[in-house]
Design a protein around this motif. Structure first.
Motif, PDB file in Angstrom:
ATOM      1  N   THR A 176       0.845  -1.186   0.000  1.00 17.74           N
ATOM      2  CA  THR A 176       0.000   0.000   0.000  1.00 17.74           C
ATOM      3  C   THR A 176       0.883   1.239   0.000  1.00 17.74           C
ATOM      4  O   THR A 176       1.808   1.348   0.801  1.00 17.74           O
ATOM      5  CB  THR A 176      -0.914   0.010   1.242  1.00 17.74           C
ATOM      6  OG1 THR A 176      -1.672  -1.197   1.261  1.00 17.74           O
ATOM      7  CG2 THR A 176      -1.853   1.201   1.207  1.00 17.74           C
ATOM      8  N   ARG A 191      -4.564   6.471  -2.107  1.00 19.52           N
ATOM      9  CA  ARG A 191      -4.083   5.168  -1.629  1.00 19.52           C
ATOM     10  C   ARG A 191      -4.078   4.208  -2.810  1.00 19.52           C
ATOM     11  O   ARG A 191      -5.097   3.978  -3.445  1.00 19.52           O
ATOM     12  CB  ARG A 191      -4.969   4.625  -0.523  1.00 19.52           C
ATOM     13  CG  ARG A 191      -4.540   3.228  -0.066  1.00 19.52           C
ATOM     14  CD  ARG A 191      -5.244   2.732   1.144  1.00 19.52           C
ATOM     15  NE  ARG A 191      -6.691   2.749   0.996  1.00 19.52           N
ATOM     16  CZ  ARG A 191      -7.528   2.500   1.989  1.00 19.52           C
ATOM     17  NH1 ARG A 191      -7.072   2.235   3.195  1.00 19.52           N
ATOM     18  NH2 ARG A 191      -8.820   2.525   1.792  1.00 19.52           N
ATOM     19  N   ALA A 206      -4.208   7.091   8.031  1.00 17.39           N
ATOM     20  CA  ALA A 206      -3.414   6.486   6.964  1.00 17.39           C
ATOM     21  C   ALA A 206      -2.071   7.190   6.800  1.00 17.39           C
ATOM     22  O   ALA A 206      -1.030   6.534   6.658  1.00 17.39           O
ATOM     23  CB  ALA A 206      -4.195   6.518   5.653  1.00 17.39           C
ATOM     24  N   ARG A 242       0.337   6.369   9.853  1.00 22.95           N
ATOM     25  CA  ARG A 242       0.955   5.042   9.780  1.00 22.95           C
ATOM     26  C   ARG A 242       1.954   4.973   8.636  1.00 22.95           C
ATOM     27  O   ARG A 242       3.050   4.424   8.774  1.00 22.95           O
ATOM     28  CB  ARG A 242      -0.103   3.948   9.607  1.00 22.95           C
ATOM     29  CG  ARG A 242       0.519   2.554   9.647  1.00 22.95           C
ATOM     30  CD  ARG A 242      -0.517   1.475   9.691  1.00 22.95           C
ATOM     31  NE  ARG A 242      -1.238   1.304   8.461  1.00 22.95           N
ATOM     32  CZ  ARG A 242      -0.810   0.570   7.426  1.00 22.95           C
ATOM     33  NH1 ARG A 242       0.357  -0.052   7.486  1.00 22.95           N
ATOM     34  NH2 ARG A 242      -1.538   0.451   6.346  1.00 22.95           N
ATOM     35  N   SER A 253       3.832  -1.641   9.959  1.00 22.74           N
ATOM     36  CA  SER A 253       2.688  -2.439   9.510  1.00 22.74           C
ATOM     37  C   SER A 253       1.477  -2.076  10.364  1.00 22.74           C
ATOM     38  O   SER A 253       1.608  -1.438  11.414  1.00 22.74           O
ATOM     39  CB  SER A 253       2.992  -3.927   9.671  1.00 22.74           C
ATOM     40  OG  SER A 253       3.083  -4.251  11.054  1.00 22.74           O
ATOM     41  N   GLN A 254       0.298  -2.520   9.932  1.00 21.22           N
ATOM     42  CA  GLN A 254      -0.901  -2.261  10.724  1.00 21.22           C
ATOM     43  C   GLN A 254      -0.769  -2.876  12.108  1.00 21.22           C
ATOM     44  O   GLN A 254      -1.110  -2.240  13.104  1.00 21.22           O
ATOM     45  CB  GLN A 254      -2.143  -2.827  10.030  1.00 21.22           C
ATOM     46  CG  GLN A 254      -2.647  -1.984   8.896  1.00 21.22           C
ATOM     47  CD  GLN A 254      -3.924  -2.529   8.305  1.00 21.22           C
ATOM     48  OE1 GLN A 254      -4.212  -3.720   8.384  1.00 21.22           O
ATOM     49  NE2 GLN A 254      -4.697  -1.654   7.691  1.00 21.22           N
ATOM     50  N   VAL A 314      -5.882  -4.285  15.929  1.00 26.72           N
ATOM     51  CA  VAL A 314      -5.671  -4.099  14.489  1.00 26.72           C
ATOM     52  C   VAL A 314      -7.007  -3.766  13.821  1.00 26.72           C
ATOM     53  O   VAL A 314      -7.069  -2.923  12.935  1.00 26.72           O
ATOM     54  CB  VAL A 314      -5.040  -5.360  13.853  1.00 26.72           C
ATOM     55  CG1 VAL A 314      -4.948  -5.223  12.337  1.00 26.72           C
ATOM     56  CG2 VAL A 314      -3.665  -5.618  14.440  1.00 26.72           C
ATOM     57  N   ARG A 315      -8.061  -4.396  14.278  1.00 26.12           N
ATOM     58  CA  ARG A 315      -9.388  -4.146  13.708  1.00 26.12           C
ATOM     59  C   ARG A 315      -9.813  -2.687  13.897  1.00 26.12           C
ATOM     60  O   ARG A 315     -10.361  -2.062  12.989  1.00 26.12           O
ATOM     61  CB  ARG A 315     -10.423  -5.083  14.351  1.00 26.12           C
ATOM     62  CG  ARG A 315     -11.762  -5.021  13.703  1.00 26.12           C
ATOM     63  CD  ARG A 315     -11.688  -5.625  12.306  1.00 26.12           C
ATOM     64  NE  ARG A 315     -12.901  -5.335  11.595  1.00 26.12           N
ATOM     65  CZ  ARG A 315     -12.959  -4.983  10.332  1.00 26.12           C
ATOM     66  NH1 ARG A 315     -11.867  -4.904   9.625  1.00 26.12           N
ATOM     67  NH2 ARG A 315     -14.087  -4.735   9.756  1.00 26.12           N
ATOM     68  N   GLN A 355      -7.930  -0.615  11.466  1.00 26.43           N
ATOM     69  CA  GLN A 355      -8.506  -0.781  10.132  1.00 26.43           C
ATOM     70  C   GLN A 355      -9.790   0.030   9.981  1.00 26.43           C
ATOM     71  O   GLN A 355     -10.019   0.649   8.938  1.00 26.43           O
ATOM     72  CB  GLN A 355      -8.781  -2.259   9.861  1.00 26.43           C
ATOM     73  CG  GLN A 355      -7.522  -3.072   9.686  1.00 26.43           C
ATOM     74  CD  GLN A 355      -7.792  -4.568   9.680  1.00 26.43           C
ATOM     75  OE1 GLN A 355      -8.853  -5.030  10.087  1.00 26.43           O
ATOM     76  NE2 GLN A 355      -6.806  -5.330   9.220  1.00 26.43           N
ATOM     77  N   GLU A 356     -10.610   0.035  11.018  1.00 25.02           N
ATOM     78  CA  GLU A 356     -11.850   0.831  10.989  1.00 25.02           C
ATOM     79  C   GLU A 356     -11.517   2.306  10.812  1.00 25.02           C
ATOM     80  O   GLU A 356     -12.186   3.015  10.050  1.00 25.02           O
ATOM     81  CB  GLU A 356     -12.651   0.629  12.281  1.00 25.02           C
ATOM     82  CG  GLU A 356     -13.181  -0.771  12.490  1.00 25.02           C
ATOM     83  CD  GLU A 356     -14.419  -1.075  11.679  1.00 25.02           C
ATOM     84  OE1 GLU A 356     -15.166  -0.141  11.343  1.00 25.02           O
ATOM     85  OE2 GLU A 356     -14.641  -2.262  11.387  1.00 25.02           O
ATOM     86  N   GLU A 371      -8.667   3.573   9.479  1.00 29.87           N
ATOM     87  CA  GLU A 371      -8.067   3.804   8.167  1.00 29.87           C
ATOM     88  C   GLU A 371      -9.108   3.797   7.050  1.00 29.87           C
ATOM     89  O   GLU A 371      -8.960   4.495   6.065  1.00 29.87           O
ATOM     90  CB  GLU A 371      -6.990   2.753   7.877  1.00 29.87           C
ATOM     91  CG  GLU A 371      -5.702   3.003   8.614  1.00 29.87           C
ATOM     92  CD  GLU A 371      -4.565   2.117   8.146  1.00 29.87           C
ATOM     93  OE1 GLU A 371      -4.776   1.242   7.286  1.00 29.87           O
ATOM     94  OE2 GLU A 371      -3.449   2.299   8.655  1.00 29.87           O
ATOM     95  N   GLN A 372     -10.136   2.995   7.195  1.00 32.16           N
ATOM     96  CA  GLN A 372     -11.149   2.895   6.154  1.00 32.16           C
ATOM     97  C   GLN A 372     -12.268   3.914   6.342  1.00 32.16           C
ATOM     98  O   GLN A 372     -13.204   3.968   5.561  1.00 32.16           O
ATOM     99  CB  GLN A 372     -11.700   1.467   6.111  1.00 32.16           C
ATOM    100  CG  GLN A 372     -10.632   0.490   5.667  1.00 32.16           C
ATOM    101  CD  GLN A 372     -10.998  -0.954   5.911  1.00 32.16           C
ATOM    102  OE1 GLN A 372     -12.111  -1.264   6.323  1.00 32.16           O
ATOM    103  NE2 GLN A 372     -10.054  -1.837   5.665  1.00 32.16           N
TER     104      GLN A 372
END
Length: 130
Positions: A38, A50, A73, A76, A82-83, A94-95, A98-99, A101-102
């Motif tokens: 990424t 991205r 994003a 990091r 890494s995540q 990590v979840r 991810q929430e 970042e998205q």
């Protein structure tokens, strides 16, 4: 990517060797090889582009993340972690990362402040991660 018919999928599944595939994946991870990469590119308006690239060079996703959702994003990406490593450093799952970042959830309080520090001074978090 080509979609297989039910018959083709069944034939493909029959000839797979999952143990060999898993061992190959572990070897690649230990060597530092990557399956997907990424890349974050900051745009003049504050948004972030991205680009997710597969090892074979195909682009899986190319999207623009609005400025208000780009903080996580860019933070990091600036650290190069890494995540999993970044989430551990922040003390979140990590979840959750991810929430963020998205753009499905937004960090608040101390997490938001730490992310601002990470984006402006990534060397501080890199030092903590070492």
């Amino acid at each position: 990517m080509v979609k297989l018919s039910e018959k083709e999928l069944a034939a493909w599944e029959k000839k797979r060797d999952l143990n060999a595939e898993l061992l190959q994946s572990l070897r690649e991870m230990k060597r530092g090889d990557w399956a997907r990469k990424t890349e974050f590119i900051t745009q003049p308006d504050g948004s972030v582009r991205r680009i997710i690239t597969r090892r074979d060079g195909t682009i899986e996703k190319d999207e623009i993340i609005p400025a208000e959702k780009a903080l996580v994003a860019t933070a990091r990406a600036a650290t190069g972690l890494s995540q999993a490593a970044f989430a551990k450093l922040l003390g979140v799952s990590v979840r959750t990362l991810q929430e963020w970042e998205q753009g499905r959830k937004m960090p608040s309080g101390a997490a938001a402040t730490l992310l601002k520090v990470a984006s402006r001074h990534p060397e501080v978090l890199q030092e903590l991660a070492a």
